[in-house]
Design a protein around this motif. Sequence first.
Motif, short mmCIF file in Angstrom:
data_model
loop_
_atom_site.label_atom_id
_atom_site.label_comp_id
_atom_site.label_asym_id
_atom_site.label_seq_id
_atom_site.Cartn_x
_atom_site.Cartn_y
_atom_site.Cartn_z
N SER A 274 -11.68 -2.16 -3.07
CA SER A 274 -10.52 -1.87 -3.90
C SER A 274 -9.21 -2.17 -3.17
CB SER A 274 -10.51 -0.39 -4.32
OG SER A 274 -11.64 -0.04 -5.05
N LYS A 275 -8.19 -2.36 -3.97
CA LYS A 275 -6.82 -2.37 -3.46
C LYS A 275 -6.09 -1.20 -4.12
CE LYS A 275 -6.30 -7.25 -2.29
NZ LYS A 275 -6.16 -6.94 -0.85
N ILE A 276 -5.35 -0.45 -3.32
CA ILE A 276 -4.69 0.76 -3.80
C ILE A 276 -3.20 0.65 -3.56
CG2 ILE A 276 -4.52 3.27 -3.57
CD1 ILE A 276 -7.38 3.30 -2.56
N ASP A 277 -2.43 0.89 -4.61
CA ASP A 277 -0.98 0.98 -4.52
C ASP A 277 -0.55 2.36 -4.98
OD1 ASP A 277 0.22 -1.69 -3.72
OD2 ASP A 277 -1.12 -2.32 -5.33
N PHE B 148 -4.13 -4.77 7.78
CA PHE B 148 -5.13 -5.04 8.81
C PHE B 148 -5.24 -3.94 9.87
CE2 PHE B 148 -3.43 -9.20 7.39
CZ PHE B 148 -4.58 -9.67 6.75
N ILE B 149 -4.56 -2.82 9.66
CA ILE B 149 -4.61 -1.71 10.63
C ILE B 149 -5.36 -0.54 9.99
CG2 ILE B 149 -3.25 -0.07 11.98
CD1 ILE B 149 -0.97 -2.10 11.94
N PRO B 150 -6.42 -0.01 10.63
CA PRO B 150 -7.12 1.16 10.09
C PRO B 150 -6.15 2.31 9.86
CG PRO B 150 -8.37 0.19 11.89
CD PRO B 150 -7.03 -0.51 11.88
N ALA B 151 -6.17 2.89 8.66
CA ALA B 151 -5.19 3.91 8.31
C ALA B 151 -5.80 5.28 8.11
CB ALA B 151 -4.44 3.50 7.04
N ALA B 152 -6.93 5.37 7.41
CA ALA B 152 -7.49 6.68 7.08
C ALA B 152 -8.95 6.53 6.71
CB ALA B 152 -6.71 7.33 5.94
N ARG B 153 -9.67 7.63 6.82
CA ARG B 153 -11.07 7.66 6.40
C ARG B 153 -11.34 9.05 5.84
NH1 ARG B 153 -15.72 5.10 10.09
NH2 ARG B 153 -14.46 3.29 9.45
N GLY B 154 -12.17 9.13 4.80
CA GLY B 154 -12.47 10.43 4.20
C GLY B 154 -13.86 10.46 3.61
N VAL B 155 -14.38 11.66 3.40
CA VAL B 155 -15.69 11.82 2.79
C VAL B 155 -15.67 13.11 1.96
CG1 VAL B 155 -16.63 13.03 4.81
CG2 VAL B 155 -18.18 11.90 3.19
N ALA B 156 -16.27 13.03 0.78
CA ALA B 156 -16.41 14.20 -0.08
C ALA B 156 -17.90 14.40 -0.36
CB ALA B 156 -15.66 14.01 -1.39
N ASP C 156 -6.11 -1.63 1.52
CA ASP C 156 -7.43 -2.17 1.22
C ASP C 156 -8.44 -1.06 1.46
OD1 ASP C 156 -6.85 -4.95 0.60
OD2 ASP C 156 -6.20 -5.08 2.69
N ALA C 157 -9.32 -0.84 0.50
CA ALA C 157 -10.24 0.29 0.58
C ALA C 157 -11.68 -0.16 0.36
CB ALA C 157 -9.88 1.35 -0.46
N VAL C 158 -12.58 0.50 1.06
CA VAL C 158 -14.00 0.43 0.76
C VAL C 158 -14.43 1.83 0.33
CG1 VAL C 158 -16.33 0.05 1.65
CG2 VAL C 158 -14.46 -1.45 2.37
N LYS D 82 -24.24 12.77 -4.25
CA LYS D 82 -24.35 13.28 -2.89
C LYS D 82 -23.10 13.12 -2.05
CE LYS D 82 -29.33 12.33 -2.68
NZ LYS D 82 -30.40 11.56 -1.98
N LYS D 83 -22.47 11.94 -2.14
CA LYS D 83 -21.40 11.66 -1.19
C LYS D 83 -20.48 10.56 -1.72
CE LYS D 83 -22.77 9.47 2.49
NZ LYS D 83 -23.34 9.21 3.83
N VAL D 84 -19.19 10.73 -1.48
CA VAL D 84 -18.21 9.66 -1.65
C VAL D 84 -17.52 9.47 -0.31
CG1 VAL D 84 -16.10 8.91 -2.76
CG2 VAL D 84 -17.84 10.07 -4.10
N TRP D 85 -17.61 8.27 0.22
CA TRP D 85 -17.01 7.92 1.51
C TRP D 85 -15.98 6.84 1.28
CZ3 TRP D 85 -16.86 3.25 4.14
CH2 TRP D 85 -16.62 3.29 5.53
N MET D 86 -14.86 6.91 2.00
CA MET D 86 -13.80 5.93 1.79
C MET D 86 -13.14 5.58 3.10
SD MET D 86 -10.69 6.15 -0.96
CE MET D 86 -9.80 4.68 -1.45
N ASN D 87 -12.87 4.29 3.29
CA ASN D 87 -12.16 3.80 4.46
C ASN D 87 -10.95 2.99 4.00
OD1 ASN D 87 -12.19 3.43 7.48
ND2 ASN D 87 -12.16 1.29 6.84
N LEU D 88 -9.78 3.26 4.57
CA LEU D 88 -8.54 2.62 4.16
C LEU D 88 -7.93 1.82 5.30
CD1 LEU D 88 -6.85 5.62 2.30
CD2 LEU D 88 -7.90 3.62 1.25
N VAL D 89 -7.46 0.63 4.97
CA VAL D 89 -6.81 -0.25 5.94
C VAL D 89 -5.46 -0.67 5.38
CG1 VAL D 89 -6.93 -2.46 7.15
CG2 VAL D 89 -8.99 -1.08 6.86
N ALA D 90 -4.40 -0.58 6.20
CA ALA D 90 -3.05 -0.99 5.79
C ALA D 90 -2.60 -2.15 6.67
CB ALA D 90 -2.08 0.19 5.92
#
Length: 266
Positions: free
Chosen positions: A58-61, A91-99, A72-74, A81-89
Amino acid sequence: MKPYILTILSALAFTSCSVQKKTIQNNTVSTTKAIDNKAQFFSSIEKKSNFDAVKINSKIDAKTGSFIPTLDAVIYIENGKKVWMNLVAVFIPAARGVATPEGIKGYYKLDKTYIDSDFGYLNKLLNVNFIDYNALQNLLLGKTFIPVSDNDYNLTQNANGFNLTSKQTQKITENGKTTEYKISLDYDQELNLNHVLLTNIGNNNQLDITYSNREILNNESFPKSVKIIIKADKTDEIFLENTKFDFSRMETTYSVPANYKKTEIK
């Protein structure tokens, strides 16, 4: 708004908490055509996803009053069971989360902070009182995420599809807190969820979500565009453009780096 909410909104949805009736009637949408089989309609819109896992690129604005670059998100979902997300701004890693059904976790690399919370954190961010894991997953996937029934909603049909409007203000109680909402949901002719508008009667806050540009994959409809508007004292807007879907499993590592500071929402 930091990207915490972006890492978590990948799993957004509503709880199946108790909905109680109230005697005040809301205005309803005019019926343009009779609904012949209401039971089939409600069964169809509440049908559960049957995929095992899906990875979404995904792309997130976000428009929040502060500058946030396009992210840019995966997003990886293991069904139920799980939602995992990785964010890049840029080309720089910005955040990661899991629910998970147990709660939410996330860290923000730019200021070295993290969260580890139950779903109360999301409720505070969104000014609501009714979020759990199952609802988060449904909201991201463009499925019905609010408990609905023939008794509590007026069902009408129009040229674009169908509309559900709450007959009375819906009382949703969670952790002893009761909030009243007016709710409207729009579906297309194939019973895909197009739009949700949820209004808090007490303070007029709104959660406004639009799904569009759907794609049929593995016999299920997925929205490629999701627009989330959170209206309270100020208005935040989040746009997700889902560019690729992959139904293979993947590794989803999560660990908070050393020296990060836990943060709380006030």
